[in-house]
Design a protein around this motif. Structure first.
Motif, PDB file in Angstrom:
ATOM      1  N   TRP A 242       0.804  -1.212   0.000  1.00  0.00           N
ATOM      2  CA  TRP A 242       0.000   0.000   0.000  1.00  0.00           C
ATOM      3  C   TRP A 242       0.841   1.267   0.000  1.00  0.00           C
ATOM      4  CZ3 TRP A 242      -5.139  -0.510  -0.614  1.00  0.00           C
ATOM      5  CH2 TRP A 242      -5.714  -1.740  -0.271  1.00  0.00           C
ATOM      6  N   ARG A 243       0.272   2.286  -0.636  1.00  0.00           N
ATOM      7  CA  ARG A 243       0.661   3.666  -0.386  1.00  0.00           C
ATOM      8  C   ARG A 243      -0.594   4.360   0.114  1.00  0.00           C
ATOM      9  NH1 ARG A 243       4.239   5.529  -5.606  1.00  0.00           N
ATOM     10  NH2 ARG A 243       5.837   3.899  -5.429  1.00  0.00           N
ATOM     11  N   LEU A 244      -0.436   5.123   1.170  1.00  0.00           N
ATOM     12  CA  LEU A 244      -1.578   5.755   1.809  1.00  0.00           C
ATOM     13  C   LEU A 244      -1.447   7.269   1.715  1.00  0.00           C
ATOM     14  CD1 LEU A 244      -1.687   3.589   5.067  1.00  0.00           C
ATOM     15  CD2 LEU A 244      -2.726   3.094   2.837  1.00  0.00           C
ATOM     16  N   LEU A 245      -2.551   7.919   1.390  1.00  0.00           N
ATOM     17  CA  LEU A 245      -2.563   9.380   1.316  1.00  0.00           C
ATOM     18  C   LEU A 245      -3.747   9.903   2.103  1.00  0.00           C
ATOM     19  CD1 LEU A 245      -1.849  11.630  -1.731  1.00  0.00           C
ATOM     20  CD2 LEU A 245      -3.890  12.056  -0.350  1.00  0.00           C
ATOM     21  N   ASP A 246      -3.485  10.887   2.939  1.00  0.00           N
ATOM     22  CA  ASP A 246      -4.546  11.549   3.691  1.00  0.00           C
ATOM     23  C   ASP A 246      -4.098  12.975   3.958  1.00  0.00           C
ATOM     24  OD1 ASP A 246      -7.089  10.203   5.396  1.00  0.00           O
ATOM     25  OD2 ASP A 246      -6.481  12.199   6.034  1.00  0.00           O
ATOM     26  N   ARG A 247      -5.031  13.872   4.129  1.00  0.00           N
ATOM     27  CA  ARG A 247      -4.666  15.268   4.366  1.00  0.00           C
ATOM     28  C   ARG A 247      -4.194  15.497   5.784  1.00  0.00           C
ATOM     29  NH1 ARG A 247      -9.684  19.001   3.238  1.00  0.00           N
ATOM     30  NH2 ARG A 247      -8.059  20.537   3.667  1.00  0.00           N
ATOM     31  N   GLU A 248      -4.461  14.552   6.686  1.00  0.00           N
ATOM     32  CA  GLU A 248      -4.004  14.627   8.068  1.00  0.00           C
ATOM     33  C   GLU A 248      -3.056  13.469   8.352  1.00  0.00           C
ATOM     34  OE1 GLU A 248      -4.713  17.099   9.946  1.00  0.00           O
ATOM     35  OE2 GLU A 248      -6.341  18.006   8.781  1.00  0.00           O
TER      36      GLU A 248
ATOM     37  N   VAL B   8       3.551   6.666   3.274  1.00  0.00           N
ATOM     38  CA  VAL B   8       2.418   7.382   3.853  1.00  0.00           C
ATOM     39  C   VAL B   8       2.580   8.857   3.518  1.00  0.00           C
ATOM     40  CG1 VAL B   8       1.131   7.944   5.947  1.00  0.00           C
ATOM     41  CG2 VAL B   8       2.224   5.700   5.720  1.00  0.00           C
ATOM     42  N   TYR B   9       1.650   9.397   2.755  1.00  0.00           N
ATOM     43  CA  TYR B   9       1.726  10.768   2.271  1.00  0.00           C
ATOM     44  C   TYR B   9       0.694  11.623   2.986  1.00  0.00           C
ATOM     45  CZ  TYR B   9       4.516   8.901  -1.577  1.00  0.00           C
ATOM     46  OH  TYR B   9       5.496   8.285  -2.315  1.00  0.00           O
ATOM     47  N   VAL B  10       1.135  12.745   3.493  1.00  0.00           N
ATOM     48  CA  VAL B  10       0.229  13.735   4.078  1.00  0.00           C
ATOM     49  C   VAL B  10       0.155  14.887   3.086  1.00  0.00           C
ATOM     50  CG1 VAL B  10      -0.245  15.267   6.017  1.00  0.00           C
ATOM     51  CG2 VAL B  10       0.887  13.054   6.407  1.00  0.00           C
ATOM     52  N   ALA B  11      -0.974  15.002   2.400  1.00  0.00           N
ATOM     53  CA  ALA B  11      -1.088  15.985   1.331  1.00  0.00           C
ATOM     54  C   ALA B  11      -2.544  16.242   1.006  1.00  0.00           C
ATOM     55  CB  ALA B  11      -0.353  15.498   0.076  1.00  0.00           C
ATOM     56  N   ASP B  12      -2.792  17.408   0.466  1.00  0.00           N
ATOM     57  CA  ASP B  12      -4.102  17.741  -0.074  1.00  0.00           C
ATOM     58  C   ASP B  12      -4.234  17.083  -1.440  1.00  0.00           C
ATOM     59  OD1 ASP B  12      -6.155  19.402  -1.581  1.00  0.00           O
ATOM     60  OD2 ASP B  12      -6.269  20.316   0.407  1.00  0.00           O
TER      61      ASP B  12
END
Length: 264
Positions: A28-34, A50-54
């Motif tokens: 997995w690659r995970l992206l969430d704004r928080e 794990v990406y924190v991004a809009d």
């Protein structure tokens, strides 16, 4: 699938249902704004994945999608009363940014989390009868959207974007009109919620099929095998191989399993 799967909105209810059910089956690659708490990240997922991004941040999205084989796109403003400026940015612009980046990166499959709100006004003249077992009205995904709110408009627009990118580029896109996701049992004393109930394990299984099946462009309904329902899940079964295991009829109105046995 040997390549990673990008999951946007990974910290939300649907994202966590998917990871709880099939978190061990994929890279997995995970992206969430928080930032995601440690308990929401499956074992084996490195910090670098794990990406924190809009979702509208084009550079961050291109980085997150590079080298993945599939995308499950859940990110956006989930509020059914969300104002237009929010659904425009977070749900419509964000979906377009991600689909465009996926095409550029050579992604093969794209699963888009649409919503029952994209067709909410089909209920207007038929409720409450269509929520009951003896009513044979069914929506099957071939009907045009009739959004019940601006959130539903944004989800219908996401479906149109999926249709466009499939026809224009060949990207395989499945749009899942998700019903009412709850974990342990259907909503108590709520006919509509029971008719569109989606259990956590059926949710995870459905998105697993979105990652494994061969399809071009599909719109399917994401609900369990409920006796009372006004969404057809036949297309999900035929096109994706969906085999739901749960049924809201297995529960009484008090939310307790019939027969005294607890669900898995």
């Amino acid at each position: 699938m040997d390549e990673p799967v990008l999951l946007t909105g990974a910290g939300g209810r649907v994202g966590q249902a998917i990871l709880d059910g099939i978190g061990d089956a994929y890279e997995w690659r995970l992206l969430d704004r928080e930032p995601l708490p440690a308990e929401k990240v499956p074992a084996g997922v490195d910090d670098g994945d794990v990406y924190v991004a809009d979702i509208t941040d084009e550079e961050a999205v291109r980085e997150a999608v590079a080298g993945v084989g599939a995308v499950i796109h859940l990110a956006g403003d989930p509020r059914k009363n969300a104002p237009w400026d929010s659904v425009l940015r977070n749900n419509i612009d964000g979906t377009q940014v991600l689909m465009s980046a996926a095409v550029e990166a050579g992604v093969e499959r794209f699963a888009f989390a649409s919503s029952n709100h994209a067709v909410g006004h089909y209920e207007t003249e038929r409720k409450p009868d269509l929520y009951r077992e003896d009513d044979d009205f069914r929506l099957d995904g071939t009907e045009l959207p009739r959004p019940g709110n601006l959130y539903g408009v944004s989800k219908a627009t996401g479906e149109f974007l999926g249709r466009y990118y499939h026809d224009e580029t060949g990207l395989s896109v499945v749009c899942v009109r998700i019903g009412n996701l709850t974990k342990d049992h259907p909503p108590r004393e709520y006919e509509r919620g029971q008719a569109m109930w989606l259990s956590h394990r059926d949710c995870a299984h459905l998105f697993d099929r979105c990652l494994r099946a061969d399809y071009g462009f599909e719109i399917v309904y994401g609900i369990s095998e409920n006796d009372r329902r006004y969404y057809s899940i036949e297309r999900a079964k035929e096109a994706l191989g969906y085999e739901p295991r749960d049924n809201s009829a297995e529960f009484t109105f008090e939310g307790e399993p019939r027969g005294g046995e607890s669900p898995e």
